[in-house]
Motif scaffolding. Sequence first.
Motif, mmCIF file in Angstrom:
data_model
loop_
_atom_site.group_PDB
_atom_site.id
_atom_site.type_symbol
_atom_site.label_atom_id
_atom_site.label_comp_id
_atom_site.label_asym_id
_atom_site.label_seq_id
_atom_site.Cartn_x
_atom_site.Cartn_y
_atom_site.Cartn_z
ATOM 1 N N VAL A 138 0.817 -1.204 0.000
ATOM 2 C CA VAL A 138 0.000 0.000 0.000
ATOM 3 C C VAL A 138 0.856 1.262 0.000
ATOM 4 O O VAL A 138 0.318 2.361 -0.112
ATOM 5 N N GLY A 139 2.167 1.096 0.110
ATOM 6 C CA GLY A 139 3.040 2.263 0.027
ATOM 7 C C GLY A 139 4.446 1.979 0.505
ATOM 8 O O GLY A 139 4.721 0.936 1.104
ATOM 9 N N ILE A 140 5.313 2.913 0.204
ATOM 10 C CA ILE A 140 6.696 2.866 0.667
ATOM 11 C C ILE A 140 6.923 4.125 1.493
ATOM 12 O O ILE A 140 6.719 5.238 1.008
ATOM 13 N N MET A 141 7.296 3.935 2.727
ATOM 14 C CA MET A 141 7.658 5.067 3.576
ATOM 15 C C MET A 141 9.163 5.268 3.400
ATOM 16 O O MET A 141 9.949 4.378 3.755
ATOM 17 N N GLN A 142 9.542 6.389 2.846
ATOM 18 C CA GLN A 142 10.933 6.610 2.499
ATOM 19 C C GLN A 142 11.732 7.175 3.664
ATOM 20 O O GLN A 142 11.282 8.099 4.353
ATOM 21 N N GLU A 143 12.893 6.569 3.877
ATOM 22 C CA GLU A 143 13.882 7.055 4.847
ATOM 23 C C GLU A 143 13.287 7.303 6.236
ATOM 24 O O GLU A 143 13.586 8.299 6.884
ATOM 25 N N VAL A 144 12.478 6.346 6.711
ATOM 26 C CA VAL A 144 11.816 6.532 8.009
ATOM 27 C C VAL A 144 12.582 5.940 9.183
ATOM 28 O O VAL A 144 12.235 6.200 10.328
ATOM 29 N N GLY A 145 13.590 5.125 8.901
ATOM 30 C CA GLY A 145 14.336 4.511 9.994
ATOM 31 C C GLY A 145 15.824 4.530 9.724
ATOM 32 O O GLY A 145 16.260 4.562 8.573
ATOM 33 N N LYS A 146 16.585 4.503 10.803
ATOM 34 C CA LYS A 146 18.039 4.475 10.662
ATOM 35 C C LYS A 146 18.583 3.398 11.580
ATOM 36 O O LYS A 146 18.293 3.386 12.783
ATOM 37 N N LYS A 147 19.324 2.481 10.989
ATOM 38 C CA LYS A 147 19.919 1.406 11.772
ATOM 39 C C LYS A 147 21.225 0.993 11.114
ATOM 40 O O LYS A 147 21.312 0.942 9.885
ATOM 41 N N PHE A 148 22.205 0.684 11.939
ATOM 42 C CA PHE A 148 23.533 0.295 11.470
ATOM 43 C C PHE A 148 24.121 1.349 10.525
ATOM 44 O O PHE A 148 24.810 1.029 9.552
ATOM 45 N N GLY A 149 23.807 2.627 10.800
ATOM 46 C CA GLY A 149 24.358 3.724 10.022
ATOM 47 C C GLY A 149 23.712 3.943 8.669
ATOM 48 O O GLY A 149 24.191 4.763 7.888
ATOM 49 N N LYS A 150 22.614 3.222 8.382
ATOM 50 C CA LYS A 150 21.933 3.369 7.098
ATOM 51 C C LYS A 150 20.523 3.901 7.307
ATOM 52 O O LYS A 150 19.827 3.459 8.223
ATOM 53 N N THR A 151 20.120 4.838 6.472
ATOM 54 C CA THR A 151 18.745 5.321 6.477
ATOM 55 C C THR A 151 17.945 4.402 5.565
ATOM 56 O O THR A 151 18.337 4.132 4.433
ATOM 57 N N LEU A 152 16.809 3.900 6.067
ATOM 58 C CA LEU A 152 16.089 2.824 5.390
ATOM 59 C C LEU A 152 14.638 3.173 5.094
ATOM 60 O O LEU A 152 13.969 3.849 5.875
ATOM 61 N N ASP A 153 14.171 2.646 3.958
ATOM 62 C CA ASP A 153 12.766 2.737 3.587
ATOM 63 C C ASP A 153 12.020 1.553 4.190
ATOM 64 O O ASP A 153 12.622 0.521 4.515
ATOM 65 N N VAL A 154 10.707 1.694 4.292
ATOM 66 C CA VAL A 154 9.868 0.617 4.801
ATOM 67 C C VAL A 154 8.674 0.448 3.859
ATOM 68 O O VAL A 154 7.982 1.419 3.546
ATOM 69 N N THR A 155 8.454 -0.787 3.435
ATOM 70 C CA THR A 155 7.284 -1.120 2.627
ATOM 71 C C THR A 155 6.130 -1.427 3.562
ATOM 72 O O THR A 155 6.273 -2.232 4.481
ATOM 73 N N MET A 156 4.994 -0.772 3.318
ATOM 74 C CA MET A 156 3.778 -1.053 4.082
ATOM 75 C C MET A 156 2.935 -2.031 3.270
ATOM 76 O O MET A 156 2.662 -1.798 2.090
ATOM 77 N N MET A 157 2.542 -3.121 3.917
ATOM 78 C CA MET A 157 1.683 -4.111 3.263
ATOM 79 C C MET A 157 0.431 -4.290 4.109
ATOM 80 O O MET A 157 0.459 -4.067 5.320
ATOM 81 N N GLN A 158 -0.647 -4.724 3.456
ATOM 82 C CA GLN A 158 -1.921 -4.827 4.133
ATOM 83 C C GLN A 158 -2.695 -6.049 3.644
ATOM 84 O O GLN A 158 -2.691 -6.375 2.457
ATOM 85 N N LEU A 159 -3.340 -6.708 4.590
ATOM 86 C CA LEU A 159 -4.262 -7.788 4.306
ATOM 87 C C LEU A 159 -5.598 -7.406 4.924
ATOM 88 O O LEU A 159 -5.661 -7.067 6.101
ATOM 89 N N ILE A 160 -6.658 -7.461 4.110
ATOM 90 C CA ILE A 160 -8.003 -7.258 4.639
ATOM 91 C C ILE A 160 -8.699 -8.602 4.557
ATOM 92 O O ILE A 160 -8.765 -9.213 3.494
ATOM 93 N N TYR A 161 -9.174 -9.062 5.715
ATOM 94 C CA TYR A 161 -9.872 -10.342 5.746
ATOM 95 C C TYR A 161 -11.165 -10.234 4.948
ATOM 96 O O TYR A 161 -11.843 -9.207 5.001
ATOM 97 N N PRO A 162 -11.538 -11.307 4.247
ATOM 98 C CA PRO A 162 -12.821 -11.280 3.528
ATOM 99 C C PRO A 162 -13.981 -11.130 4.506
ATOM 100 O O PRO A 162 -13.944 -11.667 5.611
ATOM 101 N N SER A 163 -14.987 -10.406 4.097
ATOM 102 C CA SER A 163 -16.166 -10.202 4.955
ATOM 103 C C SER A 163 -17.038 -11.417 4.968
ATOM 104 O O SER A 163 -17.178 -12.140 4.042
#
Length: 163
Positions: A138-163
């Motif tokens: 559902v999106g890519i959050m760019q440069e939201v985290g920093k670990k081990f000296g690297k600024t990192l993007d995070v992919t957001m994924m989503q599952l909606i259960y069937p109704s």
Amino acid sequence: MNIRKAIPSDAQAIANIYNEAIENTTATFDTEPKSVSNREEWLKQHSEKYPVVVSEINGVVVGFASMTQWSDRAAYDDTAEISIYILPAYHNQGIGKHLMQTVIEAGLRGGLHCVLSRITQGNEKSIYLHQQFGFRTVGIMQEVGKKFGKTLDVTMMQLIYPS
């Protein structure tokens, strides 16, 4: 392999597994190891709606998966964040797939409607695993985290259960 609901005595193994990920991977943006008592409290925050399951091999807990409440705001009560962690020696053995299936089914039985996942850039295996269970990006959050000296993007994924 045996997958079952986590119990309080699993806190030590869960701490060990999670701390390995904290110290050696970008799979979590936590940077400080967690104590056993911290994991005991974390387990108490989970329920049938927000389950934690573990994978055992020969009686040893080698991985866990959880559904954690996404937000404490009431409007989000039916939304959870999924997490899966496995000791490195047990990667690529299908454990993640079994853990994910079990925790997704448990979340559905518990009344969840939506499951979110944050996956750090470079973890293509995790993205592929999520896609196998119907998660979509559902999106890519760019440069939201920093670990081990690297600024990192995070992919957001989503599952909606069937109704």
